[in-house]
Design an enzyme around this catalytic site. Structure first.
Site, PDB file in Angstrom:
ATOM      1  N   TYR A 183       2.919   9.915  -0.211  1.00 38.75           N
ATOM      2  CA  TYR A 183       4.040   9.387   0.596  1.00 38.75           C
ATOM      3  C   TYR A 183       5.388   9.607  -0.101  1.00 38.75           C
ATOM      4  O   TYR A 183       6.435   9.400   0.502  1.00 38.75           O
ATOM      5  CB  TYR A 183       3.882   7.876   0.856  1.00 38.75           C
ATOM      6  CG  TYR A 183       2.582   7.431   1.477  1.00 38.75           C
ATOM      7  CD1 TYR A 183       1.696   8.335   2.066  1.00 38.75           C
ATOM      8  CD2 TYR A 183       2.225   6.081   1.477  1.00 38.75           C
ATOM      9  CE1 TYR A 183       0.496   7.904   2.613  1.00 38.75           C
ATOM     10  CE2 TYR A 183       1.026   5.654   2.036  1.00 38.75           C
ATOM     11  CZ  TYR A 183       0.165   6.571   2.587  1.00 38.75           C
ATOM     12  OH  TYR A 183      -1.021   6.132   3.128  1.00 38.75           O
ATOM     13  N   LYS A 194      -2.680   5.884  -4.234  1.00 38.05           N
ATOM     14  CA  LYS A 194      -3.774   6.828  -3.964  1.00 38.05           C
ATOM     15  C   LYS A 194      -3.492   8.157  -4.643  1.00 38.05           C
ATOM     16  O   LYS A 194      -2.335   8.613  -4.651  1.00 38.05           O
ATOM     17  CB  LYS A 194      -3.925   7.046  -2.448  1.00 38.05           C
ATOM     18  CG  LYS A 194      -3.938   5.745  -1.661  1.00 38.05           C
ATOM     19  CD  LYS A 194      -4.101   5.935  -0.169  1.00 38.05           C
ATOM     20  CE  LYS A 194      -3.739   4.646   0.548  1.00 38.05           C
ATOM     21  NZ  LYS A 194      -2.332   4.536   0.954  1.00 38.05           N
ATOM     22  N   ASP A 207       0.849  -1.198   0.000  1.00 37.82           N
ATOM     23  CA  ASP A 207       0.000   0.000   0.000  1.00 37.82           C
ATOM     24  C   ASP A 207       0.883   1.247   0.000  1.00 37.82           C
ATOM     25  O   ASP A 207       1.619   1.481   0.952  1.00 37.82           O
ATOM     26  CB  ASP A 207      -0.887  -0.006   1.255  1.00 37.82           C
ATOM     27  CG  ASP A 207      -1.853   1.165   1.264  1.00 37.82           C
ATOM     28  OD1 ASP A 207      -2.932   1.039   0.655  1.00 37.82           O
ATOM     29  OD2 ASP A 207      -1.516   2.211   1.858  1.00 37.82           O
ATOM     30  N   HIS A 226      -7.614   9.610  -2.116  1.00 42.85           N
ATOM     31  CA  HIS A 226      -6.999   9.535  -0.783  1.00 42.85           C
ATOM     32  C   HIS A 226      -7.880  10.132   0.319  1.00 42.85           C
ATOM     33  O   HIS A 226      -8.040   9.558   1.387  1.00 42.85           O
ATOM     34  CB  HIS A 226      -5.633  10.236  -0.819  1.00 42.85           C
ATOM     35  CG  HIS A 226      -4.677   9.752   0.217  1.00 42.85           C
ATOM     36  ND1 HIS A 226      -3.309   9.750   0.033  1.00 42.85           N
ATOM     37  CD2 HIS A 226      -4.870   9.259   1.459  1.00 42.85           C
ATOM     38  CE1 HIS A 226      -2.721   9.265   1.113  1.00 42.85           C
ATOM     39  NE2 HIS A 226      -3.640   8.971   1.999  1.00 42.85           N
TER      40      HIS A 226
HETATM   41  P1  NDP Z   1       0.324   1.327  11.926  1.00 44.32           P
HETATM   42  O1  NDP Z   1      -0.886   1.225  12.765  1.00 44.32           O
HETATM   43  O2  NDP Z   1       0.608   0.292  10.911  1.00 44.32           O
HETATM   44  O3  NDP Z   1       1.542   1.482  12.930  1.00 44.32           O
HETATM   45  C1  NDP Z   1       2.858   1.648  12.476  1.00 44.32           C
HETATM   46  C2  NDP Z   1       3.746   1.859  13.697  1.00 44.32           C
HETATM   47  O4  NDP Z   1       3.818   0.663  14.478  1.00 44.32           O
HETATM   48  C3  NDP Z   1       5.152   2.207  13.299  1.00 44.32           C
HETATM   49  O5  NDP Z   1       5.638   3.130  14.251  1.00 44.32           O
HETATM   50  C4  NDP Z   1       5.902   0.872  13.419  1.00 44.32           C
HETATM   51  O6  NDP Z   1       7.245   1.115  13.737  1.00 44.32           O
HETATM   52  C5  NDP Z   1       5.167   0.243  14.593  1.00 44.32           C
HETATM   53  N1  NDP Z   1       5.157  -1.235  14.523  1.00 44.32           N
HETATM   54  C6  NDP Z   1       4.757  -2.009  13.489  1.00 44.32           C
HETATM   55  N2  NDP Z   1       4.807  -3.319  13.820  1.00 44.32           N
HETATM   56  C7  NDP Z   1       5.256  -3.378  15.086  1.00 44.32           C
HETATM   57  C8  NDP Z   1       5.513  -4.452  15.976  1.00 44.32           C
HETATM   58  N3  NDP Z   1       5.303  -5.723  15.611  1.00 44.32           N
HETATM   59  N4  NDP Z   1       5.988  -4.160  17.222  1.00 44.32           N
HETATM   60  C9  NDP Z   1       6.190  -2.869  17.604  1.00 44.32           C
HETATM   61  N5  NDP Z   1       5.963  -1.802  16.784  1.00 44.32           N
HETATM   62  C10 NDP Z   1       5.493  -2.059  15.546  1.00 44.32           C
HETATM   63  O7  NDP Z   1       0.264   2.811  11.265  1.00 44.32           O
HETATM   64  P2  NDP Z   1       0.289   3.437   9.827  1.00 44.32           P
HETATM   65  O8  NDP Z   1      -0.144   4.826   9.985  1.00 44.32           O
HETATM   66  O9  NDP Z   1       1.598   3.238   9.159  1.00 44.32           O
HETATM   67  O10 NDP Z   1      -0.837   2.671   9.010  1.00 44.32           O
HETATM   68  C11 NDP Z   1      -0.576   1.537   8.224  1.00 44.32           C
HETATM   69  C12 NDP Z   1      -0.629   1.858   6.747  1.00 44.32           C
HETATM   70  O11 NDP Z   1      -1.929   2.334   6.376  1.00 44.32           O
HETATM   71  C13 NDP Z   1       0.296   3.001   6.317  1.00 44.32           C
HETATM   72  O12 NDP Z   1       1.642   2.627   6.302  1.00 44.32           O
HETATM   73  C14 NDP Z   1      -0.300   3.365   4.991  1.00 44.32           C
HETATM   74  O13 NDP Z   1       0.089   2.436   3.986  1.00 44.32           O
HETATM   75  C15 NDP Z   1      -1.777   3.279   5.303  1.00 44.32           C
HETATM   76  N6  NDP Z   1      -2.330   4.585   5.748  1.00 44.32           N
HETATM   77  C16 NDP Z   1      -3.328   5.146   4.982  1.00 44.32           C
HETATM   78  C17 NDP Z   1      -3.903   6.337   5.328  1.00 44.32           C
HETATM   79  C18 NDP Z   1      -4.977   6.882   4.484  1.00 44.32           C
HETATM   80  O14 NDP Z   1      -5.329   8.060   4.646  1.00 44.32           O
HETATM   81  N7  NDP Z   1      -5.526   6.122   3.568  1.00 44.32           N
HETATM   82  C19 NDP Z   1      -3.490   7.101   6.527  1.00 44.32           C
HETATM   83  C20 NDP Z   1      -2.451   6.429   7.290  1.00 44.32           C
HETATM   84  C21 NDP Z   1      -1.930   5.227   6.902  1.00 44.32           C
HETATM   85  P3  NDP Z   1       8.489   0.635  12.803  1.00 44.32           P
HETATM   86  O15 NDP Z   1       8.174   0.983  11.380  1.00 44.32           O
HETATM   87  O16 NDP Z   1       9.626   1.402  13.356  1.00 44.32           O
HETATM   88  O17 NDP Z   1       8.606  -0.847  13.030  1.00 44.32           O
END
Ligand code: NDP
Length: 286
Positions: A53, A78, A48, A111
């Protein structure tokens, strides 16, 4: 679903792997490229991304360097907010394809419903944008079309002029923000809900209910949150740049949350969104 690349069927028959790899805030550098390559190596085939981004080109590069055929992947991107509108959507889509090194996109989403400066004309703007989505879909350049952050009133507006209904709505969705009205609405219209922020963007790891459930079940907080999404019929998009985390985040098929545990997670629901609200998001869209 028995493994992460098992698929949900969208309303047009397109099959979509049931867990996607998120890339928001994946850095636009070697670290980001390595993270996406790691995700591919550990088995993710659904990625995704978004024009906003600024890392679509890394996704394209990682896929190319994987040596696997493009058809092995399911790529979502998006349309960025400033590019809403008929011709600007068509132009932006070409940029996205160039960056992804692909002549098609598996799933393309609007988006956000209301770009900054469009509080008064977002309705016609969304409809014009959707007309371009339908054109690209009919030409085979996009395999499935959808929206993101659309609530019921945004969706109803789009459907007034849409010839093809959206196949997906990507929403903030996790135990603390379940958005039950729009999720139910989508379910009734056969629109698949995807979860952005399935780990509450990191806040899940400090939540006492999730900490207790994790200790009780012997699975990580991330695994429990992701498993809960799947049991709700929602498609989670967890993001991590760490190989061990991205690996364990998709190991959610060797356990089932009991009805009691699902009830505990369901009871965490609040009406407070974490970061952006589709109707109150002006600052973010500067
Ligand atoms: P998430 O809920 O996926 O959380 C990501 C965070 O959790 C990061 O800080 C990551 O750190 C941490 N993390 C992930 N796995 C673990 C684990 N197993 N243990 C501990 N920490 C962990 O948040 P996102 O906002 O990134 O949402 C996911 C995806 O959704 C986005 O990446 C994007 O593709 C999409 N999105 C879409 C939006 C929209 O408007 N359509 C808005 C926001 C997101 P680290 O990377 O350091 O491991």
């Amino acid at each position: 679903m028995k493994k992460s690349n098992d698929r949900y069927r969208l309303s047009n028959g397109t099959m979509i792997p049931c867990i996607g790899y998120g890339t928001y805030k994946t850095p636009c550098d070697e670290v980001g490229l390595k993270a996406i390559k790691d995700a591919i190596e550990v088995g993710y085939r659904h990625i995704d991304t978004a024009a906003a981004y600024q890392n679509e080109y890394l996704v394209g590069q990682a896929i190319k360097e994987s040596g696997l055929p493009r058809s092995d992947f399911f790529i979502t991107s998006k349309l960025a907010n400033p590019n809403q509108g008929y011709q600007s959507t068509l132009d932006a889509f070409e940029h996205t394809c160039t960056d992804l090194q692909s002549d098609y996109v598996d799933l393309y989403l609007i988006h956000w419903p209301i770009p900054i400066g469009h509080k008064d004309d977002w309705k016609t703007l969304n409809q014009e944008t959707w007309r371009a989505f339908e054109k690209l879909y009919n030409e085979g350049r996009i395999k499935a079309i959808g929206v993101s952050n659309f609530l019921i009133h945004h969706m109803e507006n789009l459907l007034e002029t849409a010839v093809i209904a959206p196949m997906v709505d990507q929403l903030e969705f996790h135990p603390k923000y379940q958005q039950r009205e729009i999720v139910e609405y989508c379910r009734n219209k056969n629109i698949l809900v995807e979860s952005w922020g399935p780990l509450m963007r990191g806040a899940a790891f400090d939540d006492p209910t999730l900490i207790a459930l994790s200790a009780k079940l012997g699975h990580s907080i991330a695994q429990i949150s992701i498993r809960w999404c799947l049991q709700k019929g929602v498609l989670p998009l967890p993001k991590s740049v760490h190989r061990d985390r991205m690996t364990s985040n998709k190991e959610v098929f060797d356990f089932v949350l009991s009805d009691e545990d699902v009830s505990i997670l369901d009871a965490m629901n609040t009406t407070t969104n974490y970061v952006f609200h589709p109707d109150k998001n002006d600052e973010w869209f500067k």
